[in-house]
Design an enzyme around this catalytic site. Sequence first.
Site, PDB file in Angstrom:
ATOM      1  N   LEU A  51      47.787 -26.459  19.704  1.00 26.15           N
ATOM      2  CA  LEU A  51      46.493 -28.271  19.596  1.00 26.15           C
ATOM      3  C   LEU A  51      45.595 -27.740  19.165  1.00 26.15           C
ATOM      4  O   LEU A  51      44.930 -28.811  18.792  1.00 26.15           O
ATOM      5  CB  LEU A  51      46.359 -27.839  21.385  1.00 26.15           C
ATOM      6  CG  LEU A  51      47.346 -28.061  22.589  1.00 26.15           C
ATOM      7  CD1 LEU A  51      46.210 -28.119  23.364  1.00 26.15           C
ATOM      8  CD2 LEU A  51      48.379 -28.637  22.174  1.00 26.15           C
ATOM      9  N   TYR A 101      52.363 -29.654   0.072  1.00 24.91           N
ATOM     10  CA  TYR A 101      53.297 -30.401   1.409  1.00 24.91           C
ATOM     11  C   TYR A 101      54.428 -29.614   1.217  1.00 24.91           C
ATOM     12  O   TYR A 101      55.665 -28.955   2.380  1.00 24.91           O
ATOM     13  CB  TYR A 101      52.755 -31.333   1.944  1.00 24.91           C
ATOM     14  CG  TYR A 101      53.463 -31.690   2.941  1.00 24.91           C
ATOM     15  CD1 TYR A 101      53.873 -30.540   4.486  1.00 24.91           C
ATOM     16  CD2 TYR A 101      54.609 -33.017   3.396  1.00 24.91           C
ATOM     17  CE1 TYR A 101      55.021 -31.452   5.345  1.00 24.91           C
ATOM     18  CE2 TYR A 101      55.058 -33.056   3.864  1.00 24.91           C
ATOM     19  CZ  TYR A 101      55.110 -32.366   4.998  1.00 24.91           C
ATOM     20  OH  TYR A 101      56.591 -33.031   6.093  1.00 24.91           O
ATOM     21  N   PHE A 116      62.669 -38.810   6.206  1.00 25.50           N
ATOM     22  CA  PHE A 116      62.474 -39.949   5.360  1.00 25.50           C
ATOM     23  C   PHE A 116      60.514 -40.171   6.435  1.00 25.50           C
ATOM     24  O   PHE A 116      59.918 -39.489   6.915  1.00 25.50           O
ATOM     25  CB  PHE A 116      63.483 -41.013   4.985  1.00 25.50           C
ATOM     26  CG  PHE A 116      64.211 -39.715   3.880  1.00 25.50           C
ATOM     27  CD1 PHE A 116      64.897 -39.249   4.214  1.00 25.50           C
ATOM     28  CD2 PHE A 116      63.670 -40.707   2.637  1.00 25.50           C
ATOM     29  CE1 PHE A 116      65.446 -38.670   3.082  1.00 25.50           C
ATOM     30  CE2 PHE A 116      64.260 -40.061   1.572  1.00 25.50           C
ATOM     31  CZ  PHE A 116      65.710 -39.313   1.493  1.00 25.50           C
ATOM     32  N   HIS A 140      49.694 -43.414   7.313  1.00 26.76           N
ATOM     33  CA  HIS A 140      50.632 -43.324   7.714  1.00 26.76           C
ATOM     34  C   HIS A 140      50.518 -45.169   7.468  1.00 26.76           C
ATOM     35  O   HIS A 140      49.462 -45.793   7.926  1.00 26.76           O
ATOM     36  CB  HIS A 140      51.466 -43.264   8.878  1.00 26.76           C
ATOM     37  CG  HIS A 140      51.908 -41.852   7.848  1.00 26.76           C
ATOM     38  ND1 HIS A 140      51.595 -40.457   9.477  1.00 26.76           N
ATOM     39  CD2 HIS A 140      52.822 -41.167   7.647  1.00 26.76           C
ATOM     40  CE1 HIS A 140      51.815 -39.201   8.446  1.00 26.76           C
ATOM     41  NE2 HIS A 140      52.592 -39.692   7.324  1.00 26.76           N
ATOM     42  N   LEU A 141      51.650 -46.044   7.022  1.00 29.08           N
ATOM     43  CA  LEU A 141      51.348 -47.044   6.961  1.00 29.08           C
ATOM     44  C   LEU A 141      51.880 -48.322   7.620  1.00 29.08           C
ATOM     45  O   LEU A 141      50.698 -48.696   8.092  1.00 29.08           O
ATOM     46  CB  LEU A 141      53.308 -47.502   6.282  1.00 29.08           C
ATOM     47  CG  LEU A 141      52.582 -49.044   5.209  1.00 29.08           C
ATOM     48  CD1 LEU A 141      51.492 -49.241   5.120  1.00 29.08           C
ATOM     49  CD2 LEU A 141      54.030 -49.849   4.933  1.00 29.08           C
ATOM     50  N   ILE A 149      47.245 -52.059  -0.188  1.00 29.65           N
ATOM     51  CA  ILE A 149      48.409 -52.003  -0.138  1.00 29.65           C
ATOM     52  C   ILE A 149      48.166 -51.506  -1.771  1.00 29.65           C
ATOM     53  O   ILE A 149      47.645 -51.425  -2.706  1.00 29.65           O
ATOM     54  CB  ILE A 149      48.797 -53.543  -0.834  1.00 29.65           C
ATOM     55  CG1 ILE A 149      49.572 -54.295   0.464  1.00 29.65           C
ATOM     56  CG2 ILE A 149      50.800 -52.710  -1.714  1.00 29.65           C
ATOM     57  CD1 ILE A 149      50.433 -55.269   0.653  1.00 29.65           C
ATOM     58  N   PHE A 150      48.641 -49.555  -1.815  1.00 31.70           N
ATOM     59  CA  PHE A 150      48.833 -48.648  -2.852  1.00 31.70           C
ATOM     60  C   PHE A 150      49.441 -49.464  -3.796  1.00 31.70           C
ATOM     61  O   PHE A 150      50.935 -48.704  -4.015  1.00 31.70           O
ATOM     62  CB  PHE A 150      48.554 -47.866  -2.566  1.00 31.70           C
ATOM     63  CG  PHE A 150      47.979 -47.218  -1.241  1.00 31.70           C
ATOM     64  CD1 PHE A 150      46.523 -47.364  -0.770  1.00 31.70           C
ATOM     65  CD2 PHE A 150      48.528 -46.140  -0.919  1.00 31.70           C
ATOM     66  CE1 PHE A 150      45.412 -47.247  -0.796  1.00 31.70           C
ATOM     67  CE2 PHE A 150      47.105 -45.471   0.628  1.00 31.70           C
ATOM     68  CZ  PHE A 150      46.252 -46.208   0.806  1.00 31.70           C
TER      69      PHE A 150
HETATM   70  N1  UFG Z   1      51.043 -47.325   1.869  1.00 31.64           N
HETATM   71  C1  UFG Z   1      49.787 -48.541   1.572  1.00 31.64           C
HETATM   72  N2  UFG Z   1      48.629 -47.983   2.365  1.00 31.64           N
HETATM   73  C2  UFG Z   1      48.745 -47.585   3.063  1.00 31.64           C
HETATM   74  C3  UFG Z   1      49.293 -46.459   2.916  1.00 31.64           C
HETATM   75  C4  UFG Z   1      50.662 -46.099   3.063  1.00 31.64           C
HETATM   76  O1  UFG Z   1      50.534 -48.122   0.718  1.00 31.64           O
HETATM   77  O2  UFG Z   1      47.215 -47.081   3.918  1.00 31.64           O
HETATM   78  C5  UFG Z   1      52.105 -47.030   1.285  1.00 31.64           C
HETATM   79  C6  UFG Z   1      52.676 -46.187   0.573  1.00 31.64           C
HETATM   80  O3  UFG Z   1      51.934 -46.346  -1.095  1.00 31.64           O
HETATM   81  C7  UFG Z   1      53.898 -45.499   1.096  1.00 31.64           C
HETATM   82  C8  UFG Z   1      54.275 -45.812   1.969  1.00 31.64           C
HETATM   83  O4  UFG Z   1      52.969 -47.211   2.154  1.00 31.64           O
HETATM   84  O5  UFG Z   1      54.231 -46.779  -0.372  1.00 31.64           O
HETATM   85  C9  UFG Z   1      54.398 -45.650   2.653  1.00 31.64           C
HETATM   86  O6  UFG Z   1      53.493 -44.574   2.986  1.00 31.64           O
HETATM   87  P1  UFG Z   1      53.166 -43.530   4.242  1.00 31.64           P
HETATM   88  O7  UFG Z   1      51.903 -42.562   3.965  1.00 31.64           O
HETATM   89  O8  UFG Z   1      53.123 -44.183   5.210  1.00 31.64           O
HETATM   90  O9  UFG Z   1      54.257 -42.588   3.967  1.00 31.64           O
HETATM   91  P2  UFG Z   1      54.995 -41.463   2.968  1.00 31.64           P
HETATM   92  O10 UFG Z   1      55.640 -42.293   1.955  1.00 31.64           O
HETATM   93  O11 UFG Z   1      53.603 -41.390   1.749  1.00 31.64           O
HETATM   94  O12 UFG Z   1      54.483 -40.175   3.465  1.00 31.64           O
HETATM   95  C10 UFG Z   1      56.206 -39.648   3.627  1.00 31.64           C
HETATM   96  C11 UFG Z   1      55.896 -38.475   5.256  1.00 31.64           C
HETATM   97  C12 UFG Z   1      55.360 -37.327   4.686  1.00 31.64           C
HETATM   98  C13 UFG Z   1      56.433 -37.240   3.295  1.00 31.64           C
HETATM   99  C14 UFG Z   1      56.869 -38.176   2.394  1.00 31.64           C
HETATM  100  C15 UFG Z   1      58.097 -37.963   1.950  1.00 31.64           C
HETATM  101  O13 UFG Z   1      54.915 -39.385   5.537  1.00 31.64           O
HETATM  102  O14 UFG Z   1      55.206 -36.530   5.236  1.00 31.64           O
HETATM  103  O15 UFG Z   1      57.352 -39.265   3.483  1.00 31.64           O
HETATM  104  O16 UFG Z   1      59.020 -38.370   2.299  1.00 31.64           O
HETATM  105  F1  UFG Z   1      56.370 -35.616   2.432  1.00 31.64           F
END
Ligand code: UFG
Length: 324
Positions: free
Chosen positions: A34, A141, A169, A189-190, A206-207
């Site tokens: 938890l 990670y 993914f 997460h997005l 948007i990154f």
């Molecule tokens: N993004 C934005 N703005 C935000 C958050 C995310 O533009 O505020 C973009 C990121 O740049 C990326 C996409 O949205 O292009 C997805 O980002 P997430 O953070 O939701 O997910 P990630 O792809 O970074 O990460 C995921 C999993 C991780 C794993 C990774 C690799 O959450 O655990 O995929 O596959 F390590």
Amino acid sequence: MARILVTGGAGYIGSVTRYALEMRGHEPVVVDNLSRGYRESVPSGLLHVLDTRDKGALVKLLKEQRVDAVIHFAAYIAVGESTKRPEVYFENNVSGSISLFEAMVEAGVKYLVFSSTAAAYGTPQRVPIAETEPLAPINPYGESKVMVEKVLQWLDRYRDFRSICLRYFNACGAEPEAGLGERHDPETHLIPLILQAVVTGKPVTIFGDDYDTPDGTCIRDYIHVSDLAHSHILAIESLLAGGESNVFNVGTGEGHSVKEVIAAVERVTGKKVPFTLGPRREGDPPRLVADPTRLKEKLGWKPERADLDRIVSDAWKFASAAPS
Ligand code: UFG
């Protein structure tokens, strides 16, 4: 029907998989410390609050509960945090896994499904990514997951211990009817961040929009958490039926850009998403899309909820019903 221990079963993917196991007629037993999970995501009576590093307690539980196989989710998952506190990630994710494997060996349980990640590939050479792509993580990670995968290869060879590693993914969506979905604190997460922006009116960033992709934003393979959960069921059933150890990508094979996800949220919610453009986030590859052929061919998996609007709609239903 099998008795299956689910570590990290109070977390996002763990709780949805626990639910899917029950729907399939299996008997899950949940372990979670938890530290990041939610007690209310597990039906009372199924939850054992303990840490995977407590080997003695695990041996006792595995024997008492007559566990046939284990699905191991318990781990820290935040990429950014792992770059700030790498030792904590190795201690929790690697030591915790080894303690669990030792307990399993001692208790005579030899089937395991392991929660791995596309982060194992780092910035891949080829997209869509097949399992044969070199493992080259670019953050602690991802490295912690690769280390555990390697331990499992040796256990297969010398301990008659069978495992399937599932490289996820982008897990997303929810199981709203069961009240289960994504709730990280802090959220990184997005999709949940975009939904928060819709509710609060505070823009999501948007990154980067200068990537070499059609609309300039990053492309990811968004996989519905219920389809992901189903892959665990097929994997554990394959091991219990005498199948071999293996490694599988779990993704739809389709990529969507950040702007496409925003458009899907606007369609589903009927509201404008407030957003701003920011710089690229360090360590974000432009395009991560799975080649899921091996999973389809060997385990007969097929995503049933791959449609982006379905994913967003389930996430939105869950977020709208959640107390916070
Ligand atoms: N993004 C934005 N703005 C935000 C958050 C995310 O533009 O505020 C973009 C990121 O740049 C990326 C996409 O949205 O292009 C997805 O980002 P997430 O953070 O939701 O997910 P990630 O792809 O970074 O990460 C995921 C999993 C991780 C794993 C990774 C690799 O959450 O655990 O995929 O596959 F390590």
